[in-house]
Scaffold this active site. Structure first.
Site, PDB file in Angstrom:
ATOM      1  N   ARG A  70      34.418  61.559 -27.712  1.00 38.40           N
ATOM      2  CA  ARG A  70      33.849  62.553 -26.802  1.00 38.40           C
ATOM      3  C   ARG A  70      33.643  61.934 -25.426  1.00 38.40           C
ATOM      4  NH1 ARG A  70      34.759  65.245 -30.629  1.00 38.40           N
ATOM      5  NH2 ARG A  70      33.465  66.755 -31.748  1.00 38.40           N
ATOM      6  N   GLY A  77      26.700  54.507   5.812  1.00 38.64           N
ATOM      7  CA  GLY A  77      27.168  55.419   6.856  1.00 38.64           C
ATOM      8  C   GLY A  77      26.054  55.770   7.827  1.00 38.64           C
ATOM      9  N   ARG A 101      24.765  65.775   5.872  1.00 36.58           N
ATOM     10  CA  ARG A 101      25.883  65.109   6.551  1.00 36.58           C
ATOM     11  C   ARG A 101      26.043  65.806   7.897  1.00 36.58           C
ATOM     12  NH1 ARG A 101      28.190  61.635   3.120  1.00 36.58           N
ATOM     13  NH2 ARG A 101      28.039  62.079   0.900  1.00 36.58           N
ATOM     14  N   ILE A 118      21.953  55.356  -4.774  1.00 36.15           N
ATOM     15  CA  ILE A 118      21.784  55.110  -6.208  1.00 36.15           C
ATOM     16  C   ILE A 118      22.820  54.126  -6.739  1.00 36.15           C
ATOM     17  CG2 ILE A 118      20.779  57.389  -6.612  1.00 36.15           C
ATOM     18  CD1 ILE A 118      23.456  58.040  -8.090  1.00 36.15           C
ATOM     19  N   ASP A 119      23.905  53.877  -5.959  1.00 40.31           N
ATOM     20  CA  ASP A 119      24.973  53.004  -6.466  1.00 40.31           C
ATOM     21  C   ASP A 119      24.623  51.518  -6.356  1.00 40.31           C
ATOM     22  OD1 ASP A 119      26.375  55.315  -6.733  1.00 40.31           O
ATOM     23  OD2 ASP A 119      27.565  55.067  -4.926  1.00 40.31           O
ATOM     24  N   MET A 135      28.091  57.294 -12.141  1.00 40.22           N
ATOM     25  CA  MET A 135      28.444  57.293 -10.726  1.00 40.22           C
ATOM     26  C   MET A 135      28.780  55.883 -10.241  1.00 40.22           C
ATOM     27  SD  MET A 135      26.109  60.025  -8.737  1.00 40.22           S
ATOM     28  CE  MET A 135      26.623  61.714  -8.618  1.00 40.22           C
TER      29      MET A 135
END
Length: 599
Positions: A263, A91, A59, A136-137, A179
């Protein structure tokens, strides 16, 4: 990302361009110096199987300022770089577009400061930018898949498979957080792939009163002898009031309302790591080649573009339109226009959401209008991974539409012998993750059993037939349709779903099972390459399945970085073998002393 880096470098060299690495993202472009270095063919060798990116990523605050971009421009000009290929999220791509817009202004300022001369301003007047989305999203609008998504799904499914065995034994409920701060793609698709009981997404929050509905659904599933419940939560999950729904909150709810042993597992950065899947390597390799062609064809008037996947084709789309659409999704979610958010995500997202809902939630029998239609499902040919998931899906959709579903065991052979039973909603529970064919499958064609099959169709009054299988299924369907004049029993709707590792069924880009087979080949090649890195000067020849179809060998070669793939579709003679041997001899003189050949 490494597959994309490799493809850009090698395609660039192939067309005679000079290719540079910029290390550490925009930070490296601002700092210059050793961060910008020329790349050659060998510098991207053996990186296909490595996760992350060999050129680093960071970044960068400096690049957000104009003086930062001024330094970056100066560093590029010193090396005469005017074509930029950016691999990153929205971005990074927005930053690249701004840089391109300011380019001529930056050059003028550098000239005023005496850092470059007037000739350079003319010579390097334009900057071309092409983007590839690495995220990855899968949160970028305009492309069906972003680089890295498929590999993240592999990690998630590996974890779910591992959890399923323990939860089965203990009768537990698992809450799995994946994620996706602003995008529910990973949560949705992994829920679809493992048959999760419930899923929480940012784009499609649950209706008011979901707490009670979810608990009812979980207890119903327990009552149906389902020993485990899986709930998948995207990390950005919200309710209709935009309040976060956390995995802890869900756990508390299940424990207090139902008293189940529950869990929480948060997957976190495991999803970003590991070896890239075959799909990601092929996707990134194709995109990288397309990106270089796009840069070569760019003119001062073409807008910055992003290389996207549409269906099975690499296409170019205007970068800012895609960024705008991606931002529109977020805006729709902020303003609680959730249907718009799902629509803007694209048709495959909406389709997946719809499919998940239909397969996960069964209405009570008295609420399903009956059609009096009997639909039979059969597996034909060799087993292929994913056949069982297809059967489960067909059975559940059929039941939801009010049909009576029949399972035919052991292919056309079993069909002729009358191995036919009704199959219910819960009978196919947990089938998605099972390999092979639970119904049983054979390569036998129906030709010699036409009489018996017609008799069975009459006896069970079968009104429609779904054949899930490979090339034999295709031929079998042809034989059945050819026999329609003789046997009116065959005059019913018949559909074939291609499921074969060979991917050799006409009319479809992909058949079920081919991707899993490709991953198996790629894994094997990776291991062989690793063992070969110790023993020098060795060539490995790997034989794949696929019969007369070169799909597995060809795509396996692309994903594993093989030197050659010999396939039936591409005739070759002794001279081709000779030139490949010469290529390998030359290669052994370099630092990469190994060869990989697929056939």
């Amino acid at each position: 990302m490494n597959a994309a880096v490799r493809a850009v470098v090698r395609m660039g060299i192939y067309v005679g361009a000079k290719v540079y690495f910029i290390y550490e993202g925009y930070q490296g472009m601002v700092d210059g110096g050793a961060n910008i270095a020329e790349a050659d063919w060998e510098s991207v060798s053996s990186i296909l199987q490595v996760g992350g990116t060999i050129i680093g990523s960071a970044r960068c605050q400096a690049f957000r300022t104009r003086e930062g971009r001024l330094k970056a421009a100066c560093n590029l000009l010193q090396r005469g770089i005017t074509n930029l290929c950016v691999i990153g999220g929205d971005g990074s791509l927005t930053g690249a577009n701004l840089f391109r817009k300011e380019w001529s202004g930056l050059l003028e300022e550098l000239a005023r400061n005496g850092q470059i001369d007037k000739e350079a301003v003319q010579k390097y007047a334009y900057l071309n930018v092409v983007g590839m989305v690495g995220s990855i999203d899968n949160d970028f609008c305009g492309t069906d898949m972003t680089i890295g998504t498929d590999s993240a799904l592999h990690r998630i499914i590996e974890v779910i498979d591992a959890i399923m065995t323990t939860a089965q034994s203990h009768q537990r409920t698992f809450v799995l957080e994946v994620m996706g701060r602003h995008c529910g793609y990973l949560a949705l698709v992994s829920a679809l792939a493992c048959g999760a009981d419930w899923v929480f997404l940012p784009e499609s929050p649950p209706e008011e009163g979901w707490e009670e509905q979810m608990c009812v659904k979980l207890s119903e599933n327990r009552a149906r002898k389902k020993r485990l419940n899986i709930i998948i939560v995207a990390e950005g999950a919200i309710d209709t009031q935009n309040k976060p729904i956390t995995s802890e909150k869900i756990k508390e709810l299940v424990v207090t309302q139902l008293g189940y042993d529950t869990r929480v597992t948060i997957l976190g950065h495991v999803q970003r790591g590991g070896t890239p899947s075959a799909f990601d390597r092929i996707l990134a390799s194709r995109m990288g080649v397309e990106a270089v062609i796009a840069l070569l064809e760019a003119t001062p008037d073409t807008p910055a573009c992003v290389v996207s996947l549409n269906g099975n084709h690499a296409v170019r789309l205007p970068l800012m339109e895609c960024v705008q659409m991606t931002q529109d999704v977020q805006k729709a979610m902020d303003e609680r226009r959730f249907q718009d958010a799902v629509r803007l995500r694209g048709r495959s997202f909406a389709g997946n959401l719809n499919t998940y809902k239909r397969l996960a939630i069964k209405l009570p029998d008295d609420q399903i209008p009956k059609t009096n239609c009997n639909v039979a499902v059969i597996n034909v040919g060799a087993p292929a991974a994913g056949m069982n998931a297809a059967v489960r899906s067909a059975v559940r959709v059929g039941i939801a539409d009010g049909h009576r579903m029949l399972a035919i065991y052991d292919g056309f052979d079993g069909f002729a012998k009358g191995q036919i039973k009704e199959i219910g909603w819960t009978d196919v529970g947990g089938w998605t993750g099972q390999g092979g064919s639970i119904l049983g499958t054979k390569r036998v064609l129906p030709g010699k059993y036409l009489e018996e099959i017609a008799t069975q169709m009459r006896a069970h009054s079968i009104n429609a037939l779904l054949i899930i299988g490979g090339f034999e299924a295709y031929l079998g369907l042809l034989e059945l349709s050819a026999a329609r004049e003789k046997h009116e029993e065959f005059c019913v709707p018949m559909v074939m779903v291609p499921a074969t590792v060979s991917n050799n069924v006409p009319g479809s880009d992909f058949s079920i099972g081919a991707d899993t087979a490709l991953n198996t080949i790629t894994d094997t090649c990776d291991r062989i390459k690793q063992s070969a890195s110790g023993t020098k000067r060795r060539v490995f020849i790997i034989e794949t399945m696929g019969g007369y179809c070169g799909y597995l060998a060809n795509m396996g070669g692309l994903a594993a970085g093989a030197d050659a793939a010999y396939i039936f579709e591409e005739p070759f003679d002794i001279r081709d073998l000779q030139s490949n041997v010469e290529h390998l001899t030359e290669k052994m003189k370099t630092t990469i002393q190994r060869g990989l050949v697929l056939r």
